[in-house]
Design a protein around this motif. Structure first.
Motif, PDB file in Angstrom:
ATOM      1  N   ILE A  41     -27.199 130.998 -69.437  1.00  0.00           N
ATOM      2  CA  ILE A  41     -27.067 132.047 -68.419  1.00  0.00           C
ATOM      3  C   ILE A  41     -28.357 132.137 -67.604  1.00  0.00           C
ATOM      4  N   ILE A  42     -29.496 132.081 -68.280  1.00  0.00           N
ATOM      5  CA  ILE A  42     -30.790 132.126 -67.589  1.00  0.00           C
ATOM      6  C   ILE A  42     -30.938 130.950 -66.639  1.00  0.00           C
ATOM      7  N   VAL A  43     -30.625 129.746 -67.126  1.00  0.00           N
ATOM      8  CA  VAL A  43     -30.737 128.543 -66.297  1.00  0.00           C
ATOM      9  C   VAL A  43     -29.854 128.675 -65.055  1.00  0.00           C
ATOM     10  N   ASP A  44     -28.622 129.081 -65.247  1.00  0.00           N
ATOM     11  CA  ASP A  44     -27.690 129.226 -64.128  1.00  0.00           C
ATOM     12  C   ASP A  44     -28.202 130.251 -63.120  1.00  0.00           C
ATOM     13  N   ARG A  45     -28.689 131.373 -63.610  1.00  0.00           N
ATOM     14  CA  ARG A  45     -29.180 132.435 -62.728  1.00  0.00           C
ATOM     15  C   ARG A  45     -30.414 131.977 -61.943  1.00  0.00           C
ATOM     16  N   VAL A  46     -31.338 131.312 -62.613  1.00  0.00           N
ATOM     17  CA  VAL A  46     -32.555 130.836 -61.937  1.00  0.00           C
ATOM     18  C   VAL A  46     -32.197 129.869 -60.816  1.00  0.00           C
ATOM     19  N   ILE A  47     -31.292 128.947 -61.106  1.00  0.00           N
ATOM     20  CA  ILE A  47     -30.915 127.955 -60.089  1.00  0.00           C
ATOM     21  C   ILE A  47     -30.205 128.615 -58.922  1.00  0.00           C
ATOM     22  N   LYS A  48     -29.192 129.419 -59.203  1.00  0.00           N
ATOM     23  CA  LYS A  48     -28.382 130.007 -58.133  1.00  0.00           C
ATOM     24  C   LYS A  48     -29.105 131.073 -57.333  1.00  0.00           C
ATOM     25  N   GLN A  49     -29.886 131.926 -58.015  1.00  0.00           N
ATOM     26  CA  GLN A  49     -30.487 133.061 -57.318  1.00  0.00           C
ATOM     27  C   GLN A  49     -31.875 132.782 -56.756  1.00  0.00           C
ATOM     28  N   TYR A  50     -32.537 131.745 -57.260  1.00  0.00           N
ATOM     29  CA  TYR A  50     -33.917 131.539 -56.822  1.00  0.00           C
ATOM     30  C   TYR A  50     -34.192 130.144 -56.283  1.00  0.00           C
ATOM     31  N   LYS A  52     -32.518 127.839 -55.026  1.00  0.00           N
ATOM     32  CA  LYS A  52     -31.829 127.454 -53.794  1.00  0.00           C
ATOM     33  C   LYS A  52     -32.323 128.198 -52.549  1.00  0.00           C
ATOM     34  N   ARG A  53     -33.183 129.161 -52.732  1.00  0.00           N
ATOM     35  CA  ARG A  53     -33.716 129.887 -51.569  1.00  0.00           C
ATOM     36  C   ARG A  53     -34.635 128.966 -50.764  1.00  0.00           C
ATOM     37  N   PRO A  54     -34.582 129.063 -49.448  1.00  0.00           N
ATOM     38  CA  PRO A  54     -35.400 128.160 -48.630  1.00  0.00           C
ATOM     39  C   PRO A  54     -36.899 128.350 -48.813  1.00  0.00           C
ATOM     40  N   ASN A  55     -37.332 129.523 -49.233  1.00  0.00           N
ATOM     41  CA  ASN A  55     -38.767 129.763 -49.412  1.00  0.00           C
ATOM     42  C   ASN A  55     -39.221 129.591 -50.868  1.00  0.00           C
ATOM     43  N   TYR A  56     -38.333 129.046 -51.720  1.00  0.00           N
ATOM     44  CA  TYR A  56     -38.744 128.763 -53.091  1.00  0.00           C
ATOM     45  C   TYR A  56     -39.712 127.586 -53.062  1.00  0.00           C
ATOM     46  N   PHE A  57     -40.820 127.691 -53.765  1.00  0.00           N
ATOM     47  CA  PHE A  57     -41.871 126.673 -53.730  1.00  0.00           C
ATOM     48  C   PHE A  57     -41.409 125.377 -54.390  1.00  0.00           C
ATOM     49  N   LYS A  58     -41.536 124.288 -53.647  1.00  0.00           N
ATOM     50  CA  LYS A  58     -41.157 122.963 -54.129  1.00  0.00           C
ATOM     51  C   LYS A  58     -42.274 121.983 -53.810  1.00  0.00           C
ATOM     52  N   ILE A  59     -42.422 120.981 -54.648  1.00  0.00           N
ATOM     53  CA  ILE A  59     -43.345 119.876 -54.400  1.00  0.00           C
ATOM     54  C   ILE A  59     -42.498 118.621 -54.323  1.00  0.00           C
ATOM     55  N   ASN A  60     -42.538 117.964 -53.181  1.00  0.00           N
ATOM     56  CA  ASN A  60     -41.700 116.778 -52.944  1.00  0.00           C
ATOM     57  C   ASN A  60     -40.229 117.054 -53.231  1.00  0.00           C
ATOM     58  N   GLY A  61     -39.776 118.237 -52.859  1.00  0.00           N
ATOM     59  CA  GLY A  61     -38.380 118.616 -53.035  1.00  0.00           C
ATOM     60  C   GLY A  61     -38.032 119.115 -54.425  1.00  0.00           C
TER      61      GLY A  61
END
Length: 113
Positions: A41-50, A52-61
């Protein structure tokens, strides 16, 4: 503003937020260890709610994700390095299914080496 998540998987004592009410009561209000069902449930929530947001910090995608307590994560999976590794691999696989190349995480990188 860019941001990333640190999963604060630590125990919480009664007086953690309410010292004025509970004083020196350091008994555990909730134990941060999770079972597989809640972990998913935590994994699913983190992926869906955070992630995927355009301003979520990513390094090389790759989204960055931090785990506060690797020890508590190990406890969640019976203290087994193998089971904990399965949990981290599950997280990474779900991140990839969501369209990301991988995930940068203190937990996954520690377990991967």
């Amino acid at each position: 503003m860019k941001f990333y998540i640190m999963w604060a998987n630590h125990d919480v004592m009664y007086n953690y937020w309410n010292y004025h009410r509970y004083g020196d009561n350091t008994s555990i209000l909730w134990n941060a260890a999770v079972d597989w069902e809640n972990y998913k449930i935590i994994v699913d929530r983190v992926i869906k709610q955070y992630l995927k947001r355009p301003n979520y910090f990513k390094i090389n995608g790759e989204p960055v994700f931090s785990i506060f307590s690797v020890d508590k994560l190990l406890e969640s999976f019976g203290g087994s390095v193998e089971e904990t590794r399965k949990a981290l691999d599950y997280f990474r696989d779900e991140v990839k299914k969501a369209g990301f190349p991988d995930c940068i995480s203190s937990g996954t990188r520690v377990a991967a080496h």
